[in-house]
Design a protein around this motif. Structure first.
Motif, mmCIF file in Angstrom:
data_model
loop_
_atom_site.group_PDB
_atom_site.id
_atom_site.type_symbol
_atom_site.label_atom_id
_atom_site.label_comp_id
_atom_site.label_asym_id
_atom_site.label_seq_id
_atom_site.Cartn_x
_atom_site.Cartn_y
_atom_site.Cartn_z
ATOM 1 N N TRP A 87 0.858 -1.187 0.000
ATOM 2 C CA TRP A 87 0.000 0.000 0.000
ATOM 3 C C TRP A 87 0.893 1.237 0.000
ATOM 4 O O TRP A 87 1.736 1.402 0.879
ATOM 5 N N VAL A 135 0.333 -6.992 4.493
ATOM 6 C CA VAL A 135 0.465 -5.758 3.720
ATOM 7 C C VAL A 135 1.653 -4.945 4.231
ATOM 8 O O VAL A 135 1.857 -4.792 5.432
ATOM 9 N N LYS A 190 -2.804 4.157 -2.303
ATOM 10 C CA LYS A 190 -4.019 4.133 -1.493
ATOM 11 C C LYS A 190 -4.476 5.512 -1.039
ATOM 12 O O LYS A 190 -5.629 5.682 -0.630
ATOM 13 N N ASN A 242 0.098 -0.404 -4.827
ATOM 14 C CA ASN A 242 -1.160 0.259 -5.104
ATOM 15 C C ASN A 242 -1.234 1.556 -4.303
ATOM 16 O O ASN A 242 -1.106 1.542 -3.069
#
Length: 271
Positions: free
Chosen positions: A43, A114, A160, A158
């Motif tokens: 993230w 994560v 976020k 990604n």
């Protein structure tokens, strides 16, 4: 007499913080990430704005303790284990920012597999007009640098959200009236570049301690008004936090609390 003596001690304490002392606890060792997780498990959060996002707080030894699930980048855009200070753009000014605090407060509340990647792009003193105009300020082309770091971030994970702290440079009669519209246009560009119209962006209020507090509070009013119109943007309160002695920058305790509040707000928005 007592007040004079106290003031003298305060001035002396500031003078004792030479640049060498200011960097006393900066990490001596940069650690490259030995293994980077699959991008689906990374993230990414971008730290943007001006000096109170870039960080001017005093770094304590515990701020430099790395965590295997918190990464950042160095000036060569290499992935490293995050340690404060995360920003490197202004080496003679940089200090503790809110990035590590933000990531550490996220970890207990997100999936255990994560990893958080913090991408710093804040430049002290930069205004919204300079960001929108892609100006080169303090050696950094603001919007171009943002785009380059977005491209890098997409390679590793990604994106976020964005945590944004800026407004002190706009807190004047010339720039205040249109601050809301400039923020709207800038955030549209940010989201377009990232490719997510619903990307969460969290704004930090500027402090409540300025000697020009009336204008600073007008900026905060613009922040409140704008976030009320954009359901994917919110703000954190900072009025109870203290400056580091210059009436401009949050102290270290304030920076850690800001990171915590950004994390709490993000978790609320992500529900």
């Amino acid at each position: 007499m007592k007040k004079t003596f106290t003031l003298l001690l305060f001035i002396l304490s500031i003078n004792c913080f030479s640049q060498e002392n200011w960097k006393l606890n900066f990490p001596k060792l940069e650690e490259k990430a030995s293994e980077i997780p699959n991008k689906s498990k990374v993230w990414v959060f971008i730290m943007a704005g001006q000096s109170n996002m870039a960080g001017r707080g005093f770094v304590e030894p515990h701020d430099t303790l790395s965590h295997e699930r918190i990464l950042s980048i160095n000036s060569k855009s290499e992935i490293i284990l995050a340690k404060e200070p995360l920003h490197w753009y202004e080496p003679n000014l940089t200090g503790l920012d809110c990035g590590m605090s933000f990531a550490k407060n996220l970890l207990p509340n997100i999936p255990k597999d994560v990893t958080v990647l913090m991408i710093p792009v804040a430049i002290g003193g930069s205004s919204t007009s300079q960001w929108l105009g892609d100006s080169t300020y303090r050696g950094v082309q603001l919007l171009t640098n943002f785009k380059e770091k977005v491209a890098l971030a997409k390679n590793y994970g990604n994106i976020k959200g964005i945590i944004w702290h800026q407004g002190e440079s706009d807190a004047n009669a010339k720039y205040l009236p249109d601050y809301g519209s400039r923020i709207e246009n800038l955030f549209k560009q940010f989201r377009k570049e990232i490719g997510n119209k619903k990307l969460p962006i969290i704004m930090g209020e500027i402090g409540g301690y300025s000697k020009s507090n009336e204008n600073w509070q007008k900026i905060n009013s613009k922040i409140h008004t704008y976030t009320a119109t954009d359901k994917y943007t919110d703000f954190i309160n900072t009025q109870d936090l203290k400056h580091k002695g210059d009436f401009v920058h949050f102290n270290a305790e304030g920076q850690r609390e800001i990171g915590k509040r950004f994390a709490e707000k993000y978790l609320m928005m992500a529900q």
